[in-house]
Each structure stands twice: as structure tokens, then as C-alpha cells.
Design a protein around this motif. Structure first.
Motif, PDB file in Angstrom:
ATOM      1  N   LEU A 229      35.863  39.645 -56.933  1.00  0.00           N
ATOM      2  CA  LEU A 229      37.105  39.241 -56.276  1.00  0.00           C
ATOM      3  C   LEU A 229      37.033  38.764 -54.772  1.00  0.00           C
ATOM      4  CD1 LEU A 229      40.020  38.158 -57.084  1.00  0.00           C
ATOM      5  CD2 LEU A 229      40.761  40.397 -56.521  1.00  0.00           C
TER       6      LEU A 229
ATOM      7  N   PHE B  93      42.421  38.722 -63.426  1.00  0.00           N
ATOM      8  CA  PHE B  93      41.836  39.932 -63.036  1.00  0.00           C
ATOM      9  C   PHE B  93      42.563  41.283 -63.010  1.00  0.00           C
ATOM     10  CE2 PHE B  93      37.899  39.299 -60.496  1.00  0.00           C
ATOM     11  CZ  PHE B  93      37.677  38.146 -60.701  1.00  0.00           C
TER      12      PHE B  93
ATOM     13  N   HIS C 288      46.498  27.905 -60.280  1.00  0.00           N
ATOM     14  CA  HIS C 288      45.097  28.354 -60.267  1.00  0.00           C
ATOM     15  C   HIS C 288      45.156  29.872 -59.802  1.00  0.00           C
ATOM     16  CE1 HIS C 288      40.746  28.654 -59.901  1.00  0.00           C
ATOM     17  NE2 HIS C 288      40.997  28.614 -58.606  1.00  0.00           N
ATOM     18  N   ILE C 289      45.852  30.119 -58.776  1.00  0.00           N
ATOM     19  CA  ILE C 289      46.053  31.450 -58.164  1.00  0.00           C
ATOM     20  C   ILE C 289      46.534  32.244 -59.064  1.00  0.00           C
ATOM     21  CG2 ILE C 289      46.509  32.681 -56.186  1.00  0.00           C
ATOM     22  CD1 ILE C 289      46.245  30.316 -54.262  1.00  0.00           C
TER      23      ILE C 289
ATOM     24  N   TYR D  90      45.908  17.099 -50.170  1.00  0.00           N
ATOM     25  CA  TYR D  90      46.702  18.315 -50.220  1.00  0.00           C
ATOM     26  C   TYR D  90      47.984  17.503 -50.591  1.00  0.00           C
ATOM     27  CZ  TYR D  90      44.092  22.249 -49.137  1.00  0.00           C
ATOM     28  OH  TYR D  90      42.915  23.340 -49.274  1.00  0.00           O
TER      29      TYR D  90
ATOM     30  N   LYS E 226      30.638  29.821 -54.709  1.00  0.00           N
ATOM     31  CA  LYS E 226      31.966  30.470 -55.396  1.00  0.00           C
ATOM     32  C   LYS E 226      31.571  30.220 -57.013  1.00  0.00           C
ATOM     33  CE  LYS E 226      36.808  29.612 -56.145  1.00  0.00           C
ATOM     34  NZ  LYS E 226      37.826  28.987 -56.011  1.00  0.00           N
TER      35      LYS E 226
ATOM     36  N   LEU F 107      41.108  21.081 -59.551  1.00  0.00           N
ATOM     37  CA  LEU F 107      41.069  21.091 -58.143  1.00  0.00           C
ATOM     38  C   LEU F 107      39.902  20.282 -57.705  1.00  0.00           C
ATOM     39  CD1 LEU F 107      42.518  24.530 -57.425  1.00  0.00           C
ATOM     40  CD2 LEU F 107      43.668  22.454 -56.777  1.00  0.00           C
TER      41      LEU F 107
ATOM     42  N   VAL G 219      36.589  30.857 -50.641  1.00  0.00           N
ATOM     43  CA  VAL G 219      37.213  29.907 -50.928  1.00  0.00           C
ATOM     44  C   VAL G 219      38.190  29.686 -49.585  1.00  0.00           C
ATOM     45  CG1 VAL G 219      39.187  31.024 -52.518  1.00  0.00           C
ATOM     46  CG2 VAL G 219      38.653  28.436 -52.466  1.00  0.00           C
TER      47      VAL G 219
ATOM     48  N   ILE H 147      38.281  18.564 -54.105  1.00  0.00           N
ATOM     49  CA  ILE H 147      38.155  19.230 -52.998  1.00  0.00           C
ATOM     50  C   ILE H 147      36.926  19.943 -53.516  1.00  0.00           C
ATOM     51  CG2 ILE H 147      39.112  21.432 -52.103  1.00  0.00           C
ATOM     52  CD1 ILE H 147      41.822  20.582 -53.048  1.00  0.00           C
TER      53      ILE H 147
ATOM     54  N   ALA I 265      34.704  35.917 -53.991  1.00  0.00           N
ATOM     55  CA  ALA I 265      35.175  34.429 -54.355  1.00  0.00           C
ATOM     56  C   ALA I 265      36.197  34.135 -53.507  1.00  0.00           C
ATOM     57  CB  ALA I 265      35.750  34.719 -55.912  1.00  0.00           C
TER      58      ALA I 265
ATOM     59  N   ILE J 187      44.653  33.416 -61.864  1.00  0.00           N
ATOM     60  CA  ILE J 187      43.210  34.208 -61.457  1.00  0.00           C
ATOM     61  C   ILE J 187      43.717  35.506 -61.219  1.00  0.00           C
ATOM     62  CG2 ILE J 187      41.708  34.616 -59.292  1.00  0.00           C
ATOM     63  CD1 ILE J 187      40.836  32.081 -61.030  1.00  0.00           C
TER      64      ILE J 187
ATOM     65  N   LYS K 220      35.473  29.603 -46.338  1.00  0.00           N
ATOM     66  CA  LYS K 220      34.636  28.385 -46.482  1.00  0.00           C
ATOM     67  C   LYS K 220      33.480  28.466 -45.239  1.00  0.00           C
ATOM     68  CE  LYS K 220      37.921  25.406 -48.404  1.00  0.00           C
ATOM     69  NZ  LYS K 220      39.178  26.282 -48.493  1.00  0.00           N
TER      70      LYS K 220
ATOM     71  N   GLY L  99      40.766  25.187 -61.997  1.00  0.00           N
ATOM     72  CA  GLY L  99      40.066  25.400 -60.719  1.00  0.00           C
ATOM     73  C   GLY L  99      38.980  24.050 -60.770  1.00  0.00           C
TER      74      GLY L  99
ATOM     75  N   LYS M  90      46.950  24.109 -57.438  1.00  0.00           N
ATOM     76  CA  LYS M  90      46.366  25.435 -56.784  1.00  0.00           C
ATOM     77  C   LYS M  90      47.329  26.582 -56.920  1.00  0.00           C
ATOM     78  CE  LYS M  90      45.500  25.438 -52.405  1.00  0.00           C
ATOM     79  NZ  LYS M  90      44.613  25.451 -51.051  1.00  0.00           N
TER      80      LYS M  90
HETATM   81  C1  HEM Z   1      35.322  27.255 -62.147  1.00  0.00           C
HETATM   82  C2  HEM Z   1      35.832  28.025 -61.508  1.00  0.00           C
HETATM   83  C3  HEM Z   1      36.651  27.663 -60.215  1.00  0.00           C
HETATM   84  C4  HEM Z   1      36.468  26.487 -59.478  1.00  0.00           C
HETATM   85  C5  HEM Z   1      36.017  24.881 -59.871  1.00  0.00           C
HETATM   86  C6  HEM Z   1      37.582  26.587 -58.468  1.00  0.00           C
HETATM   87  C7  HEM Z   1      37.779  25.721 -57.628  1.00  0.00           C
HETATM   88  C8  HEM Z   1      38.845  25.744 -56.506  1.00  0.00           C
HETATM   89  C9  HEM Z   1      39.100  24.876 -55.580  1.00  0.00           C
HETATM   90  C10 HEM Z   1      38.423  23.427 -55.376  1.00  0.00           C
HETATM   91  C11 HEM Z   1      40.247  25.300 -54.819  1.00  0.00           C
HETATM   92  C12 HEM Z   1      40.739  24.475 -53.628  1.00  0.00           C
HETATM   93  C13 HEM Z   1      40.484  25.150 -52.357  1.00  0.00           C
HETATM   94  C14 HEM Z   1      40.916  24.497 -51.268  1.00  0.00           C
HETATM   95  O1  HEM Z   1      42.243  23.908 -51.258  1.00  0.00           O
HETATM   96  O2  HEM Z   1      40.556  24.757 -50.087  1.00  0.00           O
HETATM   97  C15 HEM Z   1      40.425  26.831 -55.184  1.00  0.00           C
HETATM   98  C16 HEM Z   1      41.359  27.453 -54.687  1.00  0.00           C
HETATM   99  C17 HEM Z   1      41.141  28.542 -54.834  1.00  0.00           C
HETATM  100  N1  HEM Z   1      40.559  29.504 -55.792  1.00  0.00           N
HETATM  101 FE1  HEM Z   1      39.334  28.613 -57.006  1.00  0.00          FE
HETATM  102  N2  HEM Z   1      37.907  28.068 -58.221  1.00  0.00           N
HETATM  103  C18 HEM Z   1      37.674  28.651 -59.620  1.00  0.00           C
HETATM  104  C19 HEM Z   1      37.571  29.979 -59.807  1.00  0.00           C
HETATM  105  C20 HEM Z   1      38.227  30.913 -59.251  1.00  0.00           C
HETATM  106  C21 HEM Z   1      37.835  32.214 -59.334  1.00  0.00           C
HETATM  107  C22 HEM Z   1      37.189  33.117 -60.288  1.00  0.00           C
HETATM  108  C23 HEM Z   1      38.912  32.594 -58.120  1.00  0.00           C
HETATM  109  C24 HEM Z   1      38.796  34.192 -57.807  1.00  0.00           C
HETATM  110  C25 HEM Z   1      38.228  35.019 -58.142  1.00  0.00           C
HETATM  111  C26 HEM Z   1      39.267  31.683 -57.613  1.00  0.00           C
HETATM  112  C27 HEM Z   1      40.304  31.871 -55.989  1.00  0.00           C
HETATM  113  C28 HEM Z   1      40.867  30.809 -55.574  1.00  0.00           C
HETATM  114  C29 HEM Z   1      41.759  31.135 -54.400  1.00  0.00           C
HETATM  115  C30 HEM Z   1      42.456  32.299 -53.956  1.00  0.00           C
HETATM  116  C31 HEM Z   1      42.223  29.781 -53.984  1.00  0.00           C
HETATM  117  C32 HEM Z   1      43.131  29.290 -52.827  1.00  0.00           C
HETATM  118  C33 HEM Z   1      42.346  29.059 -51.568  1.00  0.00           C
HETATM  119  C34 HEM Z   1      43.259  28.591 -50.555  1.00  0.00           C
HETATM  120  O3  HEM Z   1      44.118  27.977 -50.707  1.00  0.00           O
HETATM  121  O4  HEM Z   1      42.786  28.658 -49.560  1.00  0.00           O
HETATM  122  N3  HEM Z   1      39.199  30.339 -57.873  1.00  0.00           N
HETATM  123  N4  HEM Z   1      39.556  26.833 -56.096  1.00  0.00           N
END
Ligand code: HEM
Length: 206
Positions: free
Chosen positions: A194, A80, A72-73, A61, A150, A132, A201, A138, A197, A76, A204, A129, A69
Motif C-alpha cells: 500500500l 485493503f 477509486h480511493i 481533472y 504502480k 482513470l 501515484v 492519466i 502504490a 482501494i 510520481k 483505476g 478518483k
Molecule cells: C489496475 C489498477 C490501478 C490503476 C490502473 C490505477 C490508476 C490510477 C490513476 C490513473 C490515478 C489518477 C492519478 C492522478 O490523478 O494523478 C489513480 C489515483 C490513485 N490511485 Fe490508483 N490505480 C490502480 C490501483 C490502485 C491501487 C491498488 C492503489 C493503492 C494501493 C491505488 C491508489 C491510488 C491513489 C491513492 C490515488 C490518488 C492519487 C492522487 O490523487 O494524487 N490505485 N490511480
């Protein structure tokens, strides 16, 4: 707003965080959302229940990771927005009165532009994603079933996106037979995907 675990009733600093504090490293802080929402007073976060991989992930982190991240959000959410609105246009296309060529052409133009934009947004959303996961590690290693689940949901989201592309092609060719009611139900699918997913994440669960 972040709360130290001691500020949440029923949450005590875990032995792990006491060791971290003694070692001079900042103890992990629980976000208020997780702690406050759990009906059982955060029993899931009782001492000893903190996943070893959670503490290991904390090392990833860093500020740059948090920017990755963040975007990424953001992508996303934008992706959507398109996946929510596109089937809504399909509902209107299915309700166009036969002979209303101008209205039909306007809706088809909107749908094509929106689909192109939504596809452009999906690429950085997935790319960040993957960064990450594969870049910062992660979700790698044992105890990260949440990411595998996920990724399964991501495949379903991409399939949904692809089926929208096929349906728009059929609507443009006037060969699509789906009713506006069918498209209304079809429009609910990305909501479910949504929720699943994001729950995987953030919570967990496994
Ligand atoms: C190949 C596609 C994807 C991969 C490899 C991926 C991977 C990740 C990873 C590794 C994290 C960090 C988690 C953490 O910090 O604990 C993350 C965070 C997140 N992802 Fe993805 N993700 C992908 C697609 C998506 C999709 C499609 C969505 C929603 C529909 C999404 C929603 C989120 C959200 C909301 C977080 C923040 C979670 C947090 O901070 O607690 N992701 N993602």
C-alpha cells in the motif's frame, strides 16, 4: 486544504503557470501535502521542474474524473481493510487449540465471508483505476513510469489476495502448516504494498 504555490515558502509560481494565468486558464495549484512535506522547501517544484505531462493531465481533472478518483480511493481503502484483517484471522486460526471445533468453525466462517466481501471490493477498485488510466488518459504517454511501476505493485497485490484464497482453502482442509508467527509476518506485506502504490501515484517520482 489547498495552498496556492505562492503561500508556501521557497515556492514561486512557475513560468508555465504565469503563461497559463495570462491565457486565462487557472494555474495548477499544489496540494499542501506535497509542498509542505518536502524537506528541501519544495525544490522539486522549482520553476521548470513541473512535468509537461502534469500540466497535460490537469486538463483531465474534470468533476466527473474527480468523482471516479474519489471512489477509486474509497474502494482501494475498503479492499485493503479486508487484506489487512484476513491474515489476522489466519493468525487466530493457527493458534486455535486442537479440539476447539466451535472456535475454529466460527473463525473459518468469518474468513470466508470476509474473503468474499474483499474480492467484491477489489473489482471496482481496479475497474475505477483502469477508467482513470484508459478512460481519462492519466498516466498515459512518456514520463509516466510511475503508473507502470504502480501496475507492477497492483499485480503483487492481486497475487497476495489470491494466495490468501489458497491459504484459507488449506486452513479449512486442515492441511496448512504455517505457524501463527509466520502469518504475523505475512500480514505485514499489504502494508508495504500500500505504501509503495500510494507513494508512486501521489509523488510520481518517475
Ligand atoms: C489496475 C489498477 C490501478 C490503476 C490502473 C490505477 C490508476 C490510477 C490513476 C490513473 C490515478 C489518477 C492519478 C492522478 O490523478 O494523478 C489513480 C489515483 C490513485 N490511485 Fe490508483 N490505480 C490502480 C490501483 C490502485 C491501487 C491498488 C492503489 C493503492 C494501493 C491505488 C491508489 C491510488 C491513489 C491513492 C490515488 C490518488 C492519487 C492522487 O490523487 O494524487 N490505485 N490511480
Amino acid at each position: 486544504m489547498r495552498l496556492a504555490c505562492s503561500a508556501v515558502p521557497g515556492l514561486r509560481p512557475s513560468p508555465a503557470s504565469a503563461r497559463l494565468r495570462a491565457g486565462g486558464l487557472a494555474a495548477p495549484r499544489f496540494t499542501s501535502l506535497s509542498g509542505a512535506l518536502l524537506p528541501d522547501g519544495g525544490k522539486a517544484f522549482q520553476p521548470g521542474s513541473v512535468r509537461a505531462s502534469f500540466l497535460a493531465e490537469r486538463a483531465a481533472y474534470t468533476a466527473p474524473m474527480l468523482w471516479v478518483k474519489t471512489f477509486h480511493i474509497v474502494f482501494i481503502a475498503s479492499w485493503f481493510a479486508g487484506l489487512f484483517y484476513l491474515p489476522r484471522i489466519f493468525v487466530n486460526l493457527a493458534m486455535v487449540v486442537p479440539g476447539s471445533v466451535a472456535e475454529r468453525d466460527r473463525l473459518l466462517l468469518m474468513a470466508h465471508k470476509l474473503l468474499r466481501f474483499t474480492t467484491l471490493l477489489a473489482l471496482p477498485a481496479i475497474g475505477l483505476g483502469l477508467w482513470l488510466w484508459l478512460g481519462y488518459g492519466i498516466g498515459q504517454g512518456p514520463g509516466n513510469g510511475w503508473l507502470h511501476a504502480k501496475l507492477g505493485v497492483v499485480v503483487l497485490i492481486v497475487l497476495y489476495h489470491w494466495s490468501c484464497t489458497r491459504m484459507l482453502r488449506a486452513l479449512a482442509a486442515n492441511t496448512d502448516q504455517h505457524s501463527h508467527r509466520w502469518f504475523r509476518w505475512f500480514n505485514e506485506i499489504p502494508v508495504l504494498l500500500l505504501v509503495v502504490a500510494v507513494a508512486l501515484v501521489v509523488i510520481k517520482p518517475f
